[in-house]
Design a protein around this motif. Structure first.
Motif, short mmCIF file in Angstrom:
data_model
loop_
_atom_site.label_atom_id
_atom_site.label_comp_id
_atom_site.label_asym_id
_atom_site.label_seq_id
_atom_site.Cartn_x
_atom_site.Cartn_y
_atom_site.Cartn_z
N ILE A 15 -20.82 56.17 59.70
CA ILE A 15 -22.10 56.06 60.41
C ILE A 15 -22.99 55.08 59.65
O ILE A 15 -23.17 55.22 58.44
CB ILE A 15 -22.79 57.44 60.50
CG1 ILE A 15 -21.91 58.42 61.25
CG2 ILE A 15 -24.16 57.31 61.15
CD1 ILE A 15 -22.38 59.85 61.15
N GLN A 16 -23.54 54.11 60.36
CA GLN A 16 -24.49 53.16 59.77
C GLN A 16 -25.87 53.81 59.75
O GLN A 16 -26.36 54.28 60.76
CB GLN A 16 -24.53 51.88 60.62
CG GLN A 16 -25.53 50.85 60.15
CD GLN A 16 -25.04 50.08 58.94
OE1 GLN A 16 -23.91 49.63 58.93
NE2 GLN A 16 -25.88 49.93 57.95
N LEU A 17 -26.49 53.85 58.58
CA LEU A 17 -27.83 54.40 58.45
C LEU A 17 -28.85 53.28 58.61
O LEU A 17 -28.57 52.13 58.30
CB LEU A 17 -28.00 55.06 57.08
CG LEU A 17 -27.02 56.19 56.77
CD1 LEU A 17 -27.24 56.71 55.37
CD2 LEU A 17 -27.16 57.31 57.78
N SER A 23 -27.09 51.19 54.19
CA SER A 23 -26.23 52.28 53.76
C SER A 23 -25.34 52.76 54.90
O SER A 23 -25.68 52.63 56.07
CB SER A 23 -27.07 53.46 53.27
OG SER A 23 -27.87 53.08 52.19
N MET A 24 -24.21 53.33 54.52
CA MET A 24 -23.30 53.96 55.48
C MET A 24 -22.90 55.31 54.93
O MET A 24 -22.80 55.49 53.71
CB MET A 24 -22.06 53.11 55.69
CG MET A 24 -22.32 51.82 56.42
SD MET A 24 -20.77 51.13 56.97
CE MET A 24 -21.30 49.49 57.43
N THR A 25 -22.69 56.25 55.83
CA THR A 25 -22.18 57.57 55.46
C THR A 25 -20.77 57.71 56.01
O THR A 25 -20.54 57.51 57.20
CB THR A 25 -23.07 58.69 56.01
OG1 THR A 25 -24.38 58.54 55.46
CG2 THR A 25 -22.53 60.05 55.64
N VAL A 26 -19.84 58.04 55.12
CA VAL A 26 -18.44 58.21 55.49
C VAL A 26 -18.11 59.69 55.41
O VAL A 26 -18.41 60.33 54.40
CB VAL A 26 -17.52 57.43 54.52
CG1 VAL A 26 -16.07 57.59 54.91
CG2 VAL A 26 -17.90 55.98 54.46
N THR A 27 -17.50 60.23 56.44
CA THR A 27 -17.01 61.60 56.40
C THR A 27 -15.53 61.53 56.03
O THR A 27 -14.74 60.89 56.72
CB THR A 27 -17.17 62.29 57.76
OG1 THR A 27 -18.56 62.23 58.14
CG2 THR A 27 -16.73 63.74 57.69
N VAL A 28 -15.19 62.18 54.92
CA VAL A 28 -13.83 62.11 54.38
C VAL A 28 -13.19 63.49 54.44
O VAL A 28 -13.72 64.45 53.88
CB VAL A 28 -13.85 61.61 52.91
CG1 VAL A 28 -12.43 61.53 52.36
CG2 VAL A 28 -14.54 60.27 52.80
N ARG A 46 -19.07 64.41 52.83
CA ARG A 46 -19.73 63.14 53.16
C ARG A 46 -19.91 62.31 51.90
O ARG A 46 -20.19 62.84 50.83
CB ARG A 46 -21.09 63.41 53.79
CG ARG A 46 -20.99 64.05 55.16
CD ARG A 46 -22.33 64.43 55.68
NE ARG A 46 -22.84 65.49 54.79
CZ ARG A 46 -24.10 65.86 54.73
NH1 ARG A 46 -25.01 65.29 55.47
NH2 ARG A 46 -24.49 66.81 53.91
N VAL A 47 -19.75 61.00 52.06
CA VAL A 47 -19.95 60.06 50.97
C VAL A 47 -20.85 58.94 51.50
O VAL A 47 -20.56 58.34 52.53
CB VAL A 47 -18.62 59.46 50.48
CG1 VAL A 47 -18.86 58.46 49.36
CG2 VAL A 47 -17.66 60.55 50.04
N LYS A 48 -21.95 58.70 50.79
CA LYS A 48 -22.87 57.62 51.18
C LYS A 48 -22.60 56.43 50.27
O LYS A 48 -22.38 56.60 49.06
CB LYS A 48 -24.32 58.09 51.02
CG LYS A 48 -25.35 57.08 51.43
CD LYS A 48 -26.74 57.67 51.26
CE LYS A 48 -27.81 56.64 51.56
NZ LYS A 48 -29.16 57.19 51.39
N GLU A 90 -16.17 49.99 58.89
CA GLU A 90 -17.11 49.69 59.97
C GLU A 90 -17.50 50.99 60.66
O GLU A 90 -16.71 51.92 60.69
CB GLU A 90 -16.47 48.73 60.98
CG GLU A 90 -16.10 47.36 60.42
CD GLU A 90 -17.31 46.53 60.05
OE1 GLU A 90 -18.37 46.71 60.71
OE2 GLU A 90 -17.22 45.75 59.09
N PRO A 91 -18.71 51.06 61.22
CA PRO A 91 -19.12 52.28 61.94
C PRO A 91 -18.14 52.61 63.07
O PRO A 91 -17.66 51.73 63.78
CB PRO A 91 -20.50 51.91 62.49
CG PRO A 91 -21.00 50.86 61.59
CD PRO A 91 -19.78 50.07 61.16
N GLY A 92 -17.83 53.90 63.20
CA GLY A 92 -16.95 54.38 64.25
C GLY A 92 -16.08 55.53 63.77
O GLY A 92 -16.17 55.97 62.63
#
Length: 94
Positions: A15-17, A23-28, A46-48, A90-92
């Motif tokens: 997700i693009q903040l 910043s981007m947040t990645v759900t791992v 979550r990892v930012k 990339e966001p998605g």
């Protein structure tokens, strides 16, 4: 002697903040296995990340993992996992 662990990670979504650091947040999706290949932990964290650094969510880690040793290890391993990928994320949904 410390027990060794195996970590399995998979990016679920990005997700693009809307901030000045882009910043981007990645759900791992995270799986932690013991030496005997028993699943100790399986959930998402979550990892930012931004141009300054990579920041695993301390609240996610603290709420989901009880062991202080394992909390430190998972934070380090998540940073190590995201670092080579961050230029390509990339966001998605993945």
């Amino acid at each position: 002697m410390q027990e060794s662990y195996k970590f399995r990670f998979q990016v679920k979504d990005v997700i693009q903040l809307k901030d000045e650091l882009q910043s981007m947040t990645v759900t791992v999706h995270t799986i932690i296995l013991s030496e005997a290949n028993k699943t100790i932990f399986q959930d998402t964290i979550r990892v930012k990340f931004n141009q300054i650094g990579i920041f695993p969510s301390p609240s996610d880690i603290a709420r989901k993992i009880k062991s202080n040793h394992l909390r430190r290890l998972i934070a380090v391993e998540l940073k190590r996992y995201i670092k080579p990928q961050r230029r390509f994320l990339e966001p998605g949904d993945y």
